[in-house]
Design a protein around this motif. Structure first.
Motif, PDB file in Angstrom:
ATOM      1  N   ILE A   2      20.034  -1.642  -0.594  1.00 15.36           N
ATOM      2  CA  ILE A   2      18.857  -0.805  -0.371  1.00 15.36           C
ATOM      3  C   ILE A   2      18.812   0.278  -1.441  1.00 15.36           C
ATOM      4  CG2 ILE A   2      18.906  -1.169   2.134  1.00 15.36           C
ATOM      5  CD1 ILE A   2      19.900   1.768   2.362  1.00 15.36           C
ATOM      6  N   LYS A   3      17.627   0.844  -1.605  1.00 12.75           N
ATOM      7  CA  LYS A   3      17.465   2.047  -2.410  1.00 12.75           C
ATOM      8  C   LYS A   3      16.945   3.137  -1.486  1.00 12.75           C
ATOM      9  CE  LYS A   3      16.568  -0.528  -6.655  1.00 12.75           C
ATOM     10  NZ  LYS A   3      15.585  -0.836  -7.740  1.00 12.75           N
ATOM     11  N   GLU A   4      17.400   4.344  -1.687  1.00 14.95           N
ATOM     12  CA  GLU A   4      17.061   5.454  -0.800  1.00 14.95           C
ATOM     13  C   GLU A   4      16.560   6.638  -1.616  1.00 14.95           C
ATOM     14  OE1 GLU A   4      19.409   8.622   2.153  1.00 14.95           O
ATOM     15  OE2 GLU A   4      20.460   6.891   1.294  1.00 14.95           O
ATOM     16  N   ARG A   5      15.456   7.199  -1.161  1.00  8.30           N
ATOM     17  CA  ARG A   5      14.972   8.441  -1.764  1.00  8.30           C
ATOM     18  C   ARG A   5      14.306   9.269  -0.680  1.00  8.30           C
ATOM     19  NH1 ARG A   5      10.867   4.692  -3.012  1.00  8.30           N
ATOM     20  NH2 ARG A   5       8.724   5.486  -2.793  1.00  8.30           N
ATOM     21  N   GLY A   9      10.416  15.299   2.729  1.00  7.45           N
ATOM     22  CA  GLY A   9      11.245  15.324   3.928  1.00  7.45           C
ATOM     23  C   GLY A   9      11.342  14.001   4.655  1.00  7.45           C
ATOM     24  N   ILE A  10      10.829  12.940   4.064  1.00  6.05           N
ATOM     25  CA  ILE A  10      10.839  11.604   4.674  1.00  6.05           C
ATOM     26  C   ILE A  10      11.733  10.688   3.848  1.00  6.05           C
ATOM     27  CG2 ILE A  10       9.428   9.600   5.301  1.00  6.05           C
ATOM     28  CD1 ILE A  10       7.047  11.644   5.487  1.00  6.05           C
ATOM     29  N   VAL A  11      12.627   9.965   4.520  1.00  7.51           N
ATOM     30  CA  VAL A  11      13.512   9.052   3.813  1.00  7.51           C
ATOM     31  C   VAL A  11      12.792   7.719   3.598  1.00  7.51           C
ATOM     32  CG1 VAL A  11      15.738   7.887   3.782  1.00  7.51           C
ATOM     33  CG2 VAL A  11      15.536  10.127   4.880  1.00  7.51           C
ATOM     34  N   ILE A  12      12.660   7.330   2.335  1.00  6.89           N
ATOM     35  CA  ILE A  12      12.068   6.041   1.990  1.00  6.89           C
ATOM     36  C   ILE A  12      13.215   5.068   1.746  1.00  6.89           C
ATOM     37  CG2 ILE A  12      10.433   4.816   0.527  1.00  6.89           C
ATOM     38  CD1 ILE A  12       9.213   7.281   1.864  1.00  6.89           C
ATOM     39  N   ILE A  13      13.326   4.062   2.599  1.00  8.52           N
ATOM     40  CA  ILE A  13      14.333   3.014   2.437  1.00  8.52           C
ATOM     41  C   ILE A  13      13.638   1.802   1.824  1.00  8.52           C
ATOM     42  CG2 ILE A  13      15.955   1.473   3.572  1.00  8.52           C
ATOM     43  CD1 ILE A  13      16.136   3.471   5.868  1.00  8.52           C
ATOM     44  N   THR A  14      14.114   1.382   0.659  1.00  4.83           N
ATOM     45  CA  THR A  14      13.552   0.206   0.003  1.00  4.83           C
ATOM     46  C   THR A  14      14.568  -0.923   0.029  1.00  4.83           C
ATOM     47  OG1 THR A  14      12.236   1.606  -1.486  1.00  4.83           O
ATOM     48  CG2 THR A  14      12.514  -0.704  -2.111  1.00  4.83           C
ATOM     49  N   LEU A  15      14.239  -2.005   0.715  1.00  4.71           N
ATOM     50  CA  LEU A  15      15.095  -3.185   0.732  1.00  4.71           C
ATOM     51  C   LEU A  15      15.119  -3.785  -0.674  1.00  4.71           C
ATOM     52  CD1 LEU A  15      13.748  -4.702   4.057  1.00  4.71           C
ATOM     53  CD2 LEU A  15      15.930  -3.508   3.754  1.00  4.71           C
TER      54      LEU A  15
END
Length: 256
Positions: A2-5, A9-15
């Motif tokens: 995953i990639k995380e950013r 204030g919101i966590v975007i999780i990218t598979l």
């Protein structure tokens, strides 16, 4: 995996795994660590789950299933997966699936575990639950999560038994997704839903969500504890199922 950013204030999780963003147990563990962080950190408002490239996710990583050598190994995998799915389903804060591309099998299950599903408006995207066509059923947690997300037993029946892959318009029509947006609006709209739901005095969303989902989560835990569900996962050691999984994986490898 995953990639995380963090944005606003919101966590975007990218598979991000291979060409189809297949989900390994390590992927689910990484998502679980983010869920715990979001639950504990007041500064974080929620989660947006999306995918990289043309896929949201094709589902679980089939080589993991093909690699099961014993019944005990298979059960250990699913016992952990069930708990991680429950944790995601019961995340305290808003979770929005931003479905950027093809979404099938476990990709759809984890999308259904979110509070809201937004799909990219593109006619070539396919969404659906094709497990029945490769000889697999859902686990207790998986089945409950998908049924919770759909609006009727009839819709759930049709999604599960026909195994149809459908375009976003059809998915919207049957309630598999909540809305369609253009690609350049997908993440921003997902973030807007998170913010709208959580940025209110005293954050009542958290308690409302708990009240809404607690009964389903408790039912999953009770059934996992008391029912002989593990026996069904002998299927992964059956030659006909393993052969089908190997064929599907070879087809996917050929497209890469």
């Amino acid at each position: 995996m995953i990639k995380e950013r963090v944005e606003d204030g919101i966590v975007i999780i990218t598979l991000s795994h291979g060409n189809t963003n297949s989900m390994t147990l390590d992927t689910l563990r990484q998502i679980d660590a983010i869920v715990k962080k979001v639950n504990e950190d007041d500064a974080l408002k929620g989660i947006v789950l999306t995918g990289e490239g043309r896929f949201f996710s094709s589902g679980f990583h089939l080589p993991d299933f093909i690699g099961f050598q014993t019944y005990e190994e298979t059960i250990a995998w699913f016992e952990e997966e069930e708990q991680l799915l429950i944790n995601f389903f019961t995340c305290d804060k808003p979770v929005v699936s931003a479905i950027n591309g093809h979404c099938a099998a476990a990709g759809l299950i984890w999308s259904c575990a979110a509070d809201y599903r937004i799909a990219k408006n593109h006619p070539k995207i396919s969404l659906g639950m094709s497990e029945i066509k490769i000889g697999l059923a859902l686990s207790i947690a998986q089945a409950k999560v998908v049924r919770f997300a759909l609006d009727s037993d009839r819709t759930y029946r049709n999604v599960m038994f026909f195994g149809e892959m459908m375009n976003p318009e059809k998915a919207l029509e049957i309630g598999m997704v909540d809305e369609l947006v253009e690609e350049d609006q997908l993440i921003e709209r997902a973030k807007q839903v998170v913010t709208t739901w959580i940025d209110t005095p005293n954050r009542p969303f958290i308690n409302i969500k708990k009240l809404m989902r607690q009964e389903a989560a408790d039912a999953i835990r009770t059934r996992l504890e008391n029912e002989p569900w593990r026996e069904a996962f002998n299927c992964f050691l059956k030659p006909e199922v393993r052969g089908t999984l190997e064929f599907v994986q070879s087809m996917m490898d050929g497209k890469n």
